[in-house]
Design a protein around this motif. Sequence first.
Motif, short mmCIF file in Angstrom:
data_model
loop_
_atom_site.label_atom_id
_atom_site.label_comp_id
_atom_site.label_asym_id
_atom_site.label_seq_id
_atom_site.Cartn_x
_atom_site.Cartn_y
_atom_site.Cartn_z
N VAL A 4 0.87 -1.17 0.00
CA VAL A 4 0.00 0.00 0.00
C VAL A 4 0.91 1.23 0.00
CG1 VAL A 4 -1.78 1.29 1.22
CG2 VAL A 4 -1.84 -1.21 1.22
N ALA A 5 1.03 1.84 -1.19
CA ALA A 5 1.95 2.98 -1.33
C ALA A 5 1.30 4.14 -2.07
CB ALA A 5 3.22 2.54 -2.05
N SER A 6 -0.02 4.09 -2.26
CA SER A 6 -0.71 5.19 -2.94
C SER A 6 -2.15 5.22 -2.45
CB SER A 6 -0.68 4.99 -4.46
OG SER A 6 -1.46 3.86 -4.82
N ASP A 7 -2.84 6.33 -2.76
CA ASP A 7 -4.25 6.45 -2.37
C ASP A 7 -5.10 5.39 -3.04
OD1 ASP A 7 -3.41 8.59 -0.93
OD2 ASP A 7 -4.47 10.12 -2.10
N GLN A 8 -4.78 5.07 -4.30
CA GLN A 8 -5.54 4.05 -5.02
C GLN A 8 -5.35 2.67 -4.37
OE1 GLN A 8 -3.54 6.30 -6.46
NE2 GLN A 8 -5.05 7.61 -7.52
N GLU A 9 -4.11 2.36 -4.01
CA GLU A 9 -3.85 1.07 -3.36
C GLU A 9 -4.49 1.02 -1.98
OE1 GLU A 9 0.43 -0.10 -5.45
OE2 GLU A 9 0.40 0.90 -3.49
N LEU A 10 -4.53 2.15 -1.29
CA LEU A 10 -5.21 2.21 0.00
C LEU A 10 -6.70 1.95 -0.16
CD1 LEU A 10 -5.29 2.88 3.05
CD2 LEU A 10 -5.55 5.30 2.41
N VAL B 290 -1.67 5.24 12.81
CA VAL B 290 -3.00 5.43 12.24
C VAL B 290 -3.49 4.09 11.73
CG1 VAL B 290 -4.40 6.60 10.50
CG2 VAL B 290 -2.49 7.82 11.60
N GLN B 291 -4.57 3.60 12.28
CA GLN B 291 -5.12 2.31 11.90
C GLN B 291 -6.29 2.49 10.94
OE1 GLN B 291 -6.16 0.39 15.59
NE2 GLN B 291 -4.03 -0.16 16.05
N VAL B 292 -6.30 1.66 9.91
CA VAL B 292 -7.40 1.66 8.96
C VAL B 292 -8.38 0.59 9.37
CG1 VAL B 292 -8.06 1.41 6.55
CG2 VAL B 292 -5.84 2.45 7.13
N GLN B 293 -9.59 0.99 9.71
CA GLN B 293 -10.60 0.06 10.22
C GLN B 293 -11.78 -0.03 9.26
OE1 GLN B 293 -11.55 1.43 14.16
NE2 GLN B 293 -9.61 0.71 15.04
N SER B 294 -12.46 -1.17 9.29
CA SER B 294 -13.63 -1.36 8.46
C SER B 294 -14.80 -0.55 9.00
CB SER B 294 -14.02 -2.84 8.42
OG SER B 294 -12.93 -3.62 7.96
N ARG B 295 -15.61 -0.04 8.10
CA ARG B 295 -16.79 0.72 8.54
C ARG B 295 -17.86 -0.23 9.04
NH1 ARG B 295 -16.66 6.02 7.16
NH2 ARG B 295 -15.13 6.66 5.59
#
Length: 220
Positions: free
Chosen positions: A32-38, A215-220
């Motif tokens: 994950v190295a770009s907004d699209q990949e994120l 910063v953690q990316v969590q599911s909605r």
Amino acid sequence: MSDNTLMTRDFAAAWLAKRDAVMNTAAEVTAVASDQELQFAGEVQTEISKLVKKLETERKAVTAPIDDMKRAIMAKEKELATPLKAELERIKALTSAYATECARRIEEERRHREAEERRAAEAAVAAEDADPFGFNAPAPAAPAAAPMPMPTMPHTSSNRMVERWDFAVVDANAVPRELCSPDEKKIRAFIASKKAEGYKADEISVAGLRISATVQVQSR
């Protein structure tokens, strides 16, 4: 155990098919190295979380009645055992108190005999130093009576005696540092309060701690 042991047949087929598809998609997330990949990785992450949640919900539908039955059985067990456990603790307190007192008396007698032997040995050395040639040696004393045997611990045919050590903290500030551990609950409460006050992680300095933020990316 097969994958669909705890599932209905229709749910199992649909869930397993979705799982396999998501697993194939997840394999495409390698960085994950770009907004699209994120965006893509986040969507996969959410799909995986939903699948896990669906499986948990299906499992609970099967196990909840079993859990209720287990709780009812355990409550009955507790009800039946409570008076017995109370008597057990009461009698254990009595037997332990008696055994502890016996051990104390034995230790007291042992120390008394050691002190007597030490005093006799010191008196003999002092007498020898005062009359090294034995001119004033007293007449031979009558043989001393055989000492009483050392007392021993009582025993029963249905129990064993076990010496257990315990402790009580009487002065927390005096306890050596190597016997203390940081209180993680207090630390987390502290950093949570600092965060609520508007501090940044790198603005907080506490000796012995390294406070950081992710910063953690969590599911909605």
